[in-house]
Design a protein around this motif. Structure first.
Motif, PDB file in Angstrom:
ATOM      1  N   THR A 837       9.462  36.031 -13.950  1.00  0.00           N
ATOM      2  CA  THR A 837       9.328  35.571 -12.567  1.00  0.00           C
ATOM      3  C   THR A 837      10.525  34.737 -12.153  1.00  0.00           C
ATOM      4  OG1 THR A 837       8.075  33.660 -13.350  1.00  0.00           O
ATOM      5  CG2 THR A 837       6.825  35.568 -12.618  1.00  0.00           C
ATOM      6  N   LEU A 844       8.175  38.302  -8.551  1.00  0.00           N
ATOM      7  CA  LEU A 844       7.276  39.301  -9.124  1.00  0.00           C
ATOM      8  C   LEU A 844       6.992  38.971 -10.587  1.00  0.00           C
ATOM      9  CD1 LEU A 844       8.859  42.602  -7.731  1.00  0.00           C
ATOM     10  CD2 LEU A 844       7.081  41.199  -6.708  1.00  0.00           C
ATOM     11  N   THR A 845       5.758  39.242 -11.012  1.00  0.00           N
ATOM     12  CA  THR A 845       5.432  39.101 -12.424  1.00  0.00           C
ATOM     13  C   THR A 845       6.033  40.280 -13.199  1.00  0.00           C
ATOM     14  OG1 THR A 845       3.390  40.379 -12.258  1.00  0.00           O
ATOM     15  CG2 THR A 845       3.253  38.006 -11.779  1.00  0.00           C
ATOM     16  N   ARG A 847       4.516  42.569 -14.910  1.00  0.00           N
ATOM     17  CA  ARG A 847       3.797  43.811 -14.616  1.00  0.00           C
ATOM     18  C   ARG A 847       4.161  44.329 -13.232  1.00  0.00           C
ATOM     19  NH1 ARG A 847       1.799  47.683 -17.546  1.00  0.00           N
ATOM     20  NH2 ARG A 847       0.111  46.558 -18.564  1.00  0.00           N
ATOM     21  N   GLN A 848       4.290  43.421 -12.267  1.00  0.00           N
ATOM     22  CA  GLN A 848       4.672  43.851 -10.918  1.00  0.00           C
ATOM     23  C   GLN A 848       6.077  44.439 -10.902  1.00  0.00           C
ATOM     24  OE1 GLN A 848       4.007  40.236  -8.758  1.00  0.00           O
ATOM     25  NE2 GLN A 848       1.797  40.555  -8.596  1.00  0.00           N
ATOM     26  N   VAL A 851       5.668  47.979 -12.102  1.00  0.00           N
ATOM     27  CA  VAL A 851       5.107  48.813 -11.038  1.00  0.00           C
ATOM     28  C   VAL A 851       6.164  49.083  -9.974  1.00  0.00           C
ATOM     29  CG1 VAL A 851       3.427  48.850  -9.156  1.00  0.00           C
ATOM     30  CG2 VAL A 851       2.728  48.082 -11.437  1.00  0.00           C
ATOM     31  N   MET A 852       6.958  48.063  -9.636  1.00  0.00           N
ATOM     32  CA  MET A 852       7.982  48.225  -8.612  1.00  0.00           C
ATOM     33  C   MET A 852       8.982  49.307  -9.009  1.00  0.00           C
ATOM     34  SD  MET A 852       9.377  47.178  -5.736  1.00  0.00           S
ATOM     35  CE  MET A 852       9.847  48.873  -5.517  1.00  0.00           C
ATOM     36  N   HIS A 878      -1.628  45.896  -7.654  1.00  0.00           N
ATOM     37  CA  HIS A 878      -0.246  45.522  -7.952  1.00  0.00           C
ATOM     38  C   HIS A 878       0.693  45.985  -6.840  1.00  0.00           C
ATOM     39  CE1 HIS A 878      -0.882  43.688 -11.772  1.00  0.00           C
ATOM     40  NE2 HIS A 878      -1.237  44.787 -12.412  1.00  0.00           N
ATOM     41  N   ALA A 881       0.405  43.737  -3.870  1.00  0.00           N
ATOM     42  CA  ALA A 881       1.081  42.466  -4.105  1.00  0.00           C
ATOM     43  C   ALA A 881       2.600  42.614  -4.005  1.00  0.00           C
ATOM     44  CB  ALA A 881       0.698  41.919  -5.487  1.00  0.00           C
ATOM     45  N   VAL A 882       3.116  43.722  -4.531  1.00  0.00           N
ATOM     46  CA  VAL A 882       4.559  43.967  -4.468  1.00  0.00           C
ATOM     47  C   VAL A 882       5.015  44.087  -3.014  1.00  0.00           C
ATOM     48  CG1 VAL A 882       6.335  45.698  -4.927  1.00  0.00           C
ATOM     49  CG2 VAL A 882       4.802  44.984  -6.756  1.00  0.00           C
ATOM     50  N   LYS A 885       4.966  40.590  -1.423  1.00  0.00           N
ATOM     51  CA  LYS A 885       6.012  39.681  -1.884  1.00  0.00           C
ATOM     52  C   LYS A 885       7.389  40.101  -1.393  1.00  0.00           C
ATOM     53  CE  LYS A 885       3.788  37.750  -6.004  1.00  0.00           C
ATOM     54  NZ  LYS A 885       3.905  37.506  -7.459  1.00  0.00           N
TER      55      LYS A 885
END
Length: 909
Positions: A837, A844-845, A847-848, A851-852, A878, A881-882, A885
């Protein structure tokens, strides 16, 4: 197979669930967005079959008019809504009545009600105003508000941005970005045609409308690369009269009501020169036809061919080819892109002819909307009609709160300024200046008002000249030119001083009081303002009284006299009671700004919501933007930096009073997070601030520059940034400004004389870090609290501060504190946020980030779920959230934003 709902099952399920929740009393807003042709309208058409039993669906359309129809989408609802709302919309002048009727309609039975407003990117100001009203209340209504729009057409300055910003803050929002069709979907659609699905996909890129057009055409060999060519290829199979009729309908940028269709084709469609019987030279060829005369001329109409076709057969032929949708009330193209493709293909001479036809039909019909008349008059080049109907169209738009449309109409009108007598032209220029001022178009407002002043001089109208000079002064300050504002203010007083109108003189005196207050010349502001108050009370004018009380009260309050606050609040009460929206907005803005300067954030919180609601309802864009920036300053202090950036973006226009502090807030967030780009933002902000010469602009920029210099260890630059402005603030005895700049000078090792102030920065500059930290904590400022606590010599205090800074993501200051702790010999220092992060500016975490990167590779949520061995629901969360953010409405834009931030490079997942 209904291609329109292919791969739209998740969206339909979500809309159906939203409607069911609304039936239970939990209303919401749904945003359906994507590129042109992505299938937004098809999704809307598929909705009724999925809604719970008894649900009502109301659909209104925004039109691509050069100047929009006020309340256009709500006018489309007439016939399917109650009489109260229908009457309110048709009359349109009382906006609050429209709002209440809309709310009543959605609250009525049967419910739930699903109100769909399509193509909101073309919405007029009055409709956007009504939608803002609804958005704030949807959660309490048994209804769903569905807004469709093209997200790839929204610039930063697009009016829809304000509405979307408000929607993003609502409690229940459904974001439904529509993706292009997959290769599998295109294969399904192409199966019956025998076409090569790979070729279809390559030609269309999966855009549903493009796919449908190519499949309908029956082949990909020689298929043009654009939908325009695809549409025109289908038109070639139609006979001449039907093609002519489609061209005629295509120049009307909305659904065409049946009465207008009948007026346009009252005598059928003639084919000039026997065009329907011989090979045509091309769609819209004009070499063999006589153009009709301009509407309003004395010439006879051109001779028509004997061969004619009438509306029924023409519409039926086009409907059967899937080009038109025909109802008893109106005729519309099946897709807006079809209409545009036809209209854009027309030669200019042919298009002018067709617009003249529509213009003549509208003028002949009693009660035609002036906005539509002006649109077609402008397209047809009929200056007489623009000059005749433009002022009325502008007045209607302004009365409905559609100030952008009013300004657009007046802009057209003023191209014909030679047609008006000087006094009438001066009035039109004043109206345009006021509308431009209201929508924060400062440059246009100044130019128009200067022209109005010049005309008043030539006419020798002393009172009108004085009034216009006062307005010019206000508008020039609004545009960031205080010197010219002062010059116009002085002349306004000189002109009006012996003109015998106490009211206008009072306003001129109050205007000068305002300028002196803004320039921190408080004694002069009070002198001029008290004279204005006396005259305003004598004239019993609440508007001027509110204006003058605001100036005098603000001057007293800022100079350290607490009684000034009561006068500013009295000014607010007087303005609200008199319905003077602009004066009330200014009172709110001054109260909030002064409270923020004095670190009285909880009190400012009580004024912000009603102020913003008032500015929104009145569509006073300038003040609304300014209030958003004040909220950004408040959120910056609260440590909610994402929200601060979001609200600061509202001020990123050419409107100087909002742009300068907006730039400062955005820069300060970047400084505290350690992101690049702050220096460029501060350079522009400083340029704007210096031009105003006002401490309220120069001090925040100087403080931000000093903070940035201190964080990078450049104490010389701290003194260069803060010293000169601090000296000016000290000379003018402006307490809060002295306190903040004095704090940074003290941090850089400079002695700052104590002023006895209890401002937290003054306390901190005096060396009492403990008391300063307590004051910052009480004020609700976590970053400032941690920074003060970090000045403690005790490592335990520094560790406490470090934890708070890590939670905020304040890496630069946290890095300095870690260095200090190491210097003090502290062995166990927290490492801070995880690298996943900390290493990306979007927060983004890990995991995010995974996914991104898969999303950017074009994988669907199902494919991502299989790759990461998680559920699709988890991936959905996810992805959502992406998108949030990255502040990206679509997957494509999220990928582009991630590439800009350097987030796509990383280990394979």
């Amino acid at each position: 197979m209904d291609w329109g709902i292919l791969e739209r099952e998740p969206e339909l399920v979500r809309l159906a669930a939203a409607a069911q929740e609304a039936a239970d009393g939990a209303g919401s807003v749904a945003l359906v967005f994507g590129e042109a042709g992505i299938g937004k309208s098809s999704l809307v058409k598929a909705m009724p079959d999925r809604l719970p039993g008894g649900a009502r669906i109301l659909v209104g359309q925004c039109d691509d008019l050069a100047t929009r129809r006020p309340l256009g989408p709500f006018r489309d609802l007439i016939g399917s809504i109650g009489g109260e709302l229908a009457q309110a919309v048709m009359e349109g002048v009382d906006r609050h009545r429209v709002y209440e009727a809309l709310q009543g309609e959605l609250a009525g039975v049967p419910h739930p009600a699903v109100l769909v407003v399509e193509d909101v990117h073309w919405a007029d100001e009055a409709s956007l105003d009504a939608l803002r009203f609804l958005v704030r209340r949807m959660e309490r209504l048994p209804a769903v508000l569905v807004l469709t729009y093209r997200d790839d057409e929204l610039s930063r300055e697009h009016p829809l941005r304000h509405l979307l910003g408000q929607v993003s803050r609502a409690d229940r929002v459904h974001r439904l970005p529509l993706a292009r069709l997959s290769r599998d979907a295109v294969r399904t659609l192409s199966a019956a045609s025998g076409l090569d699905p790979a070729q279809v996909y390559d030609v269309t890129s999966g855009n549903p409308f493009f796919v449908a057009e190519v499949v309908a055409e029956g082949g990909t060999a020689g298929v043009p690369p654009t939908v325009v060519d695809a549409v025109l290829a289908r038109l070639r199979g139609l006979d001449g009269p039907t093609g002519d009729a489609l061209e005629q309908l295509a120049v009307v940028p909305s659904a065409v009501e049946r009465s207008l269709v009948e007026a346009l084709f009252a005598d059928g469609v003639a084919v000039p020169g026997g065009r329907g019987e011989a090979p045509r030279k091309g769609r819209g060829a004009v070499s063999d036809m006589r153009l009709p005369p301009r509407w309003g001329s004395d010439q006879p109409p051109p001779t028509r061919s004997k061969r004619t076709a009438y509306p029924a057969e023409l519409l039926a032929a086009a409907e059967q080819r899937g080009l038109l949708a025909v109802t008893p009330e109106r005729v519309a193209f099946r897709h807006e892109l079809i209409r545009r493709a036809i209209a854009d293909s027309l030669p200019a001479a042919r298009r002018i002819e067709l617009d003249r036809n529509v213009l003549a039909a509208l003028v002949a019909r009693p009660g035609s909307d002036p906005a539509r008349i002006v649109h077609h008059a402008a397209q047809a080049g009929d200056r007489d009609a623009v000059a005749r109907y433009g002022p009325d169209a502008a007045r209607d738009a302004s009365g409905a709160g559609a100030h952008r449309e009013a300004a657009a109409h007046l802009r057209l009108v003023l191209r014909e300024r030679q047609r008006y007598a000087p006094a009438e032209l001066a009035d039109l220029l004043e109206r345009y200046a006021v509308e431009s001022y209201t929508i924060a178009d400062s440059a246009a407002a100044v130019t128009a008002q200067r022209d109005a002043v010049a005309l008043r001089r030539s006419l020798g109208d002393t009172l009108a000249l004085g009034s216009d000079l006062r307005w010019l002064s206000r508008i020039q300050w609004w545009a960031g030119d205080p010197e010219q504002a002062q010059a116009a203010a002085r002349e306004a007083i000189a002109v009006l001083e012996h003109a015998g109108d106490d009211r206008l003189l009072a306003l001129a005196l109050s205007n000068t009081s305002q300028l002196r207050m803004l320039a921190d010349r408080y004694a002069e502001a009070i002198t001029y303002g008290e004279g204005a108050i006396e005259l305003a009370r004598k004239a019993d004018d609440p508007a001027i009284l509110a204006h003058a009380l605001n100036n005098v009260g603000s001057a007293r309050w800022k100079s350290g006299d607490p009684s000034g606050r009561a006068q500013v609040e009295e000014s607010l009460d007087v303005a609200l009671a008199a319905g003077e929206v602009e004066h009330a907005c200014r009172s709110y803005a001054n109260i909030i700004w002064t409270l923020l300067e004095n670190v009285r954030y909880a009190e400012a919180d009580a004024f912000l919501p009603p102020a913003m609601e008032l500015a929104e309802r009145a569509e006073h864009v300038g003040f609304l933007n300014y209030l958003h920036v004040e909220l950004a300053i408040r959120r910056l202090a609260a440590g909610d930096w994402d929200d601060a950036e979001k609200h600061a973006e509202f001020g990123m226009h050419d409107f100087v009073p909002a742009r300068c502090p907006a730039l400062t807030v955005l820069a300060r967030v970047r400084i505290r997070r350690g992101r690049p780009g702050a220096d460029e933002l501060l350079a522009e902000a400083w340029k704007l601030a210096v031009r105003t010469g006002e401490l309220q602009r120069t001090v925040p920029v100087a403080a931000a520059r000093a903070e940035a210099a201190w964080l990078r260890g450049d104490h010389t630059a701290v003194a260069e940034a803060a010293g000169p402005v601090h000296a000016q603030a000290h000379r003018l005895a402006v307490g809060p400004y002295q306190a903040e700049l004095g704090h940074w000078l003290a941090k850089a090792g400079h002695r700052v004389p104590a002023d006895g102030s209890d401002h937290p920065y003054a306390v901190q500059a005096a060396g009492d870090w403990r008391r300063a930290a307590a004051l910052w904590r009480a004020a609700g400022c976590p970053y400032e609290h941690a920074a003060a606590l970090a000045e403690s010599p005790d490592p335990a205090d520094k560790l406490t501060a470090l934890a708070a800074l890590d939670a905020l993501g304040a890496e630069p200051l946290a890095r300095l504190i870690r260095t200090e702790l190491r210097g003090l010999g502290v062995r166990h220092i927290p490492r801070g946020p995880l690298a996943a992060t900390r290493g990306n500016p979007a927060g983004l975490t890990e995991r995010q980030l995974q996914v991104m990167r898969l999303l950017a590779d074009g994988l669907t949520n199902l494919e991502i779920a299989h790759r990461l061995v998680v559920s699709v629901r988890t991936v959905d969360n996810h992805v959502r959230a992406v998108l949030e953010k990255l502040d990206a409405p679509t997957r494509r834009q999220a990928a582009a934003r991630a590439a800009e931030l350097g987030l796509l490079a990383g280990p394979e997942t």
